[in-house]
Design an enzyme around this catalytic site. Structure first.
Site, PDB file in Angstrom:
ATOM      1  CG  HIS A  85      -2.215  -0.780   0.930  1.00 17.80           C
ATOM      2  ND1 HIS A  85      -3.468  -0.230   0.949  1.00 17.80           N
ATOM      3  CD2 HIS A  85      -2.381  -2.083   0.614  1.00 17.80           C
ATOM      4  CE1 HIS A  85      -4.361  -1.155   0.670  1.00 17.80           C
ATOM      5  NE2 HIS A  85      -3.725  -2.296   0.468  1.00 17.80           N
ATOM      6  CG  ASP A 112      -4.470   3.134   1.600  1.00 13.98           C
ATOM      7  OD1 ASP A 112      -5.625   2.654   1.539  1.00 13.98           O
ATOM      8  OD2 ASP A 112      -3.465   2.515   1.227  1.00 13.98           O
ATOM      9  CD  GLN A 159      -4.043 -11.989  -2.489  1.00 19.87           C
ATOM     10  OE1 GLN A 159      -4.035 -13.191  -2.236  1.00 19.87           O
ATOM     11  NE2 GLN A 159      -3.332 -11.120  -1.794  1.00 19.87           N
ATOM     12  CG  ASN A 177       0.371  -2.765  -6.762  1.00 22.33           C
ATOM     13  OD1 ASN A 177       0.167  -1.691  -7.314  1.00 22.33           O
ATOM     14  ND2 ASN A 177       0.067  -2.989  -5.494  1.00 22.33           N
ATOM     15  CB  SER A 178       1.498  -9.057  -8.971  1.00 24.46           C
ATOM     16  OG  SER A 178       2.433  -8.852  -7.935  1.00 24.46           O
TER      17      SER A 178
HETATM   18  C1  U2F Z   1      -1.586  -6.387  -1.265  1.00 25.18           C
HETATM   19  O1  U2F Z   1      -0.747  -7.014  -2.218  1.00 25.18           O
HETATM   20  P1  U2F Z   1       0.812  -7.303  -2.197  1.00 25.18           P
HETATM   21  O2  U2F Z   1       1.526  -6.137  -1.703  1.00 25.18           O
HETATM   22  O3  U2F Z   1       1.162  -8.557  -1.518  1.00 25.18           O
HETATM   23  O4  U2F Z   1       1.060  -7.598  -3.774  1.00 25.18           O
HETATM   24  P2  U2F Z   1       0.972  -6.698  -5.060  1.00 25.18           P
HETATM   25  O5  U2F Z   1      -0.212  -5.800  -5.087  1.00 25.18           O
HETATM   26  O6  U2F Z   1       1.099  -7.641  -6.177  1.00 25.18           O
HETATM   27  O7  U2F Z   1       2.249  -5.777  -4.980  1.00 25.18           O
HETATM   28  C2  U2F Z   1       3.533  -6.301  -4.798  1.00 25.18           C
HETATM   29  C3  U2F Z   1       4.502  -5.231  -5.244  1.00 25.18           C
HETATM   30  O8  U2F Z   1       5.806  -5.580  -4.792  1.00 25.18           O
HETATM   31  C4  U2F Z   1       6.711  -5.578  -5.875  1.00 25.18           C
HETATM   32  C5  U2F Z   1       5.869  -5.785  -7.112  1.00 25.18           C
HETATM   33  C6  U2F Z   1       4.563  -5.090  -6.757  1.00 25.18           C
HETATM   34  O9  U2F Z   1       4.615  -3.718  -7.112  1.00 25.18           O
HETATM   35  O10 U2F Z   1       6.523  -5.246  -8.253  1.00 25.18           O
HETATM   36  N1  U2F Z   1       7.696  -6.676  -5.704  1.00 25.18           N
HETATM   37  C7  U2F Z   1       8.968  -6.477  -6.168  1.00 25.18           C
HETATM   38  O11 U2F Z   1       9.308  -5.423  -6.733  1.00 25.18           O
HETATM   39  N2  U2F Z   1       9.888  -7.486  -5.989  1.00 25.18           N
HETATM   40  C8  U2F Z   1       9.575  -8.658  -5.388  1.00 25.18           C
HETATM   41  O12 U2F Z   1      10.465  -9.512  -5.285  1.00 25.18           O
HETATM   42  C9  U2F Z   1       8.253  -8.873  -4.930  1.00 25.18           C
HETATM   43  C10 U2F Z   1       7.332  -7.847  -5.107  1.00 25.18           C
HETATM   44  C11 U2F Z   1      -2.764  -7.324  -1.112  1.00 25.18           C
HETATM   45  F1  U2F Z   1      -2.326  -8.511  -0.589  1.00 25.18           F
HETATM   46  C12 U2F Z   1      -3.427  -7.533  -2.471  1.00 25.18           C
HETATM   47  O13 U2F Z   1      -4.516  -8.403  -2.318  1.00 25.18           O
HETATM   48  C13 U2F Z   1      -3.857  -6.192  -3.066  1.00 25.18           C
HETATM   49  O14 U2F Z   1      -4.331  -6.379  -4.369  1.00 25.18           O
HETATM   50  C14 U2F Z   1      -2.658  -5.224  -3.090  1.00 25.18           C
HETATM   51  C15 U2F Z   1      -3.032  -3.835  -3.573  1.00 25.18           C
HETATM   52  O15 U2F Z   1      -3.944  -3.244  -2.696  1.00 25.18           O
HETATM   53  O16 U2F Z   1      -2.052  -5.121  -1.796  1.00 25.18           O
END
Ligand code: U2F
Length: 453
Positions: free
Chosen positions: A19, A118, A372, A351-352
């Site tokens: 976030h 946020d 997710q 984000n992924s």
């Molecule tokens: C929460 O999600 P997460 O933070 O677990 O996962 P993502 O939304 O996919 O974001 C992960 C970010 O970390 C970066 C990647 C993403 O920008 O590029 N990253 C990286 O650069 N290198 C790495 O080795 C691993 C990750 C939540 F759990 C989700 O359900 C939500 O959708 C999300 C957004 O609110 O937040």
């Protein structure tokens, strides 16, 4: 210009998962677009440290970061429940932000002229109203998730106990654009309203219509029906993403060696595995996943940080070291953009998913919580740019089948074509006259206009 006349945009971060990072990126873009405006970024000390040490940031003179209290009692021993830290933080809000803001206003003489927070921190709505300034809410996930939250009461009315097994297969076709979403895909925070976190999100769903704008890391056209519906309910919906695109991709010094390693692999052959910032799959699933990669002899790059589980895979990592690489943190944007990556095995965090779309890489989704499961549905059933794992969990045979499908079969080719179409849409949005570019200009106006010359 005197301090009293300077516009002062105050950003409040939700200090968990990914976030804080997109909020900071947004603050940075705004600071570059409005150099006479002052920006304050409030976050907990731990999260500020994390964000500023990881993000490849250009430091602007008109941004200052401040620490707020995290609500953790001194010397607290954690129980292992991942929600514990979040609940202590929620308990400290909104007083931790309010106190710090009062101090900063006193110190600098700069009154806040906009709260950019946020979306989870919906107490900001009342705080901004008390101060007579706009509240801009930043939603870090996708349009489907924010829309679902806005229908929490209606969903409860229609599905009753959505937790009941007999209701799990029902689709949400009574909501605009949600025919693909099943009751079983709903976030627990929408289903059960009895925890501090779910109450926070429920209160957010009621506050968002009061926000001057809701900003998303998304682009117009990704889910048109949901987008139109949101626009009819909120004052202004501003899709300003994909976030990584409008600014040039940050260079990576490739300290982890991921990019040079990828350059030794064949085109579209490598599985990149990462489960975001907050979770690691359970032990038996990790083993199944590793077994499938080994059996299919797939080259892999794995972002893996959980030291308590790494021993489980030590043998696998050793046996497969000639075609695999494991790192604690990968430069994900650059990794996905590398031509050797053929598939992204992911938890389906927003984000992924967006980063994979931008890079044109199909996905294998193993969702765990929150939005997710809904992201997985969009990926598999609506956009057709990837698949969910069979049975919802990693098994050796299910995963081997998914790898086969995406990397080697005709269906995988089709997914790459579909993802190419969405990628084009994203690129158009961030082009000079594209919708995200225009929306960003509106955001600059809303956030900074009150006192700007
Ligand atoms: C929460 O999600 P997460 O933070 O677990 O996962 P993502 O939304 O996919 O974001 C992960 C970010 O970390 C970066 C990647 C993403 O920008 O590029 N990253 C990286 O650069 N290198 C790495 O080795 C691993 C990750 C939540 F759990 C989700 O359900 C939500 O959708 C999300 C957004 O609110 O937040």
């Amino acid at each position: 210009m005197s301090a009293a006349e300077t516009a002062h945009v105050v950003a409040f971060a939700f200090p968990f998962g990914s976030h804080p990072t997109p909020l900071l990126h947004l603050v940075q873009r705004l600071a570059a677009a409005a150099p006479t405006v002052h920006f304050s970024y409030f976050n907990t000390k731990k999260s500020n440290h994390n964000v500023f040490s990881k993000a490849n940031l250009h430091v602007y003179d008109n941004i200052k970061a401040y620490d707020v209290e995290d609500g953790l009692p001194e010397g607290h021993a954690f129980s292992g429940n991942p929600l514990e830290e979040i609940e202590f933080f929620i308990g400290a809000t909104p007083e931790n932000f309010r106190r710090r803001l009062d101090e900063i206003v006193e110190e600098t003489g700069l009154k806040a002229t906009c709260l950019l927070t946020d979306a989870f921190l919906s107490f900001s709505s009342e705080m901004a109203a008390e101060m007579g300034i706009p509240w801009v809410a930043v939603w870090t996930a996708g349009p489907t998730a924010v829309s679902i939250h806005s229908y929490t009461d209606l969903i409860h009315g229609r599905l009753g106990q959505t937790g009941h097994p007999e209701n799990q297969d029902q689709t949400l076709d009574f909501l605009p654009g949600m025919a693909a979403i099943h009751a079983s895909d709903l976030p627990q925070e929408v289903v059960h309203l009895d925890t501090p976190f779910s109450r926070l999100l429920h209160s957010m769903s009621r506050s968002l219509p009061r926000a001057a704008a809701v900003v998303l890391n998304s682009f117009d056209g990704i889910d048109p029906v949901v987008e139109n519906d949101l626009s009819s309910k909120l004052r202004k919906v501003l899709n300003v993403g994909p976030f990584p695109l409008p600014s040039p991709m940050p260079p990576s010094d490739d300290q982890s060696g991921c990019l040079s390693w990828l350059s030794t692999q064949s085109a579209a052959s490598v599985a990149y595995l990462s489960f975001g910032t907050m979770l690691t799959p359970p032990p038996h699933e990790l083993v199944a996943l590793a077994d499938s990669l080994e059996e299919k002899q797939i080259p892999y790059l794995w972002s893996f940080r959980d030291n308590s589980k790494i021993n489980l895979l030590q043998g696998f990592f050793e046996r497969t070291s000639s075609r695999g690489k494991v790192v604690e943190w990968a430069p994900q944007l650059q990794v996905l953009a590398h031509s050797s990556v053929g598939v992204f095995v992911t938890h389906s965090g927003w984000n992924s998913v967006v980063e994979s779309i931008v890079a044109g890489v199909p996905l294998i989704c193993r969702p765990f919580f929150g939005d997710q499961m809904m992201n997985r549905r969009r990926v598999e059933d609506v956009w057709r740019i990837g698949v969910g794992v069979e049975g919802g969990i990693f098994t050796k045979s299910g995963m081997a089948g998914a790898l086969n499908l995406v990397l080697f079969e005709e269906e995988g080719k089709k997914m790459r074509e579909n993802i190419g179409g969405l990628r084009e849409c994203a690129l158009r949005a961030v082009a000079e006259n594209g919708s995200s570019t225009q929306n960003f200009k509106s955001l600059v106006q809303i956030a900074t206009s009150s006192h700007q010359d």
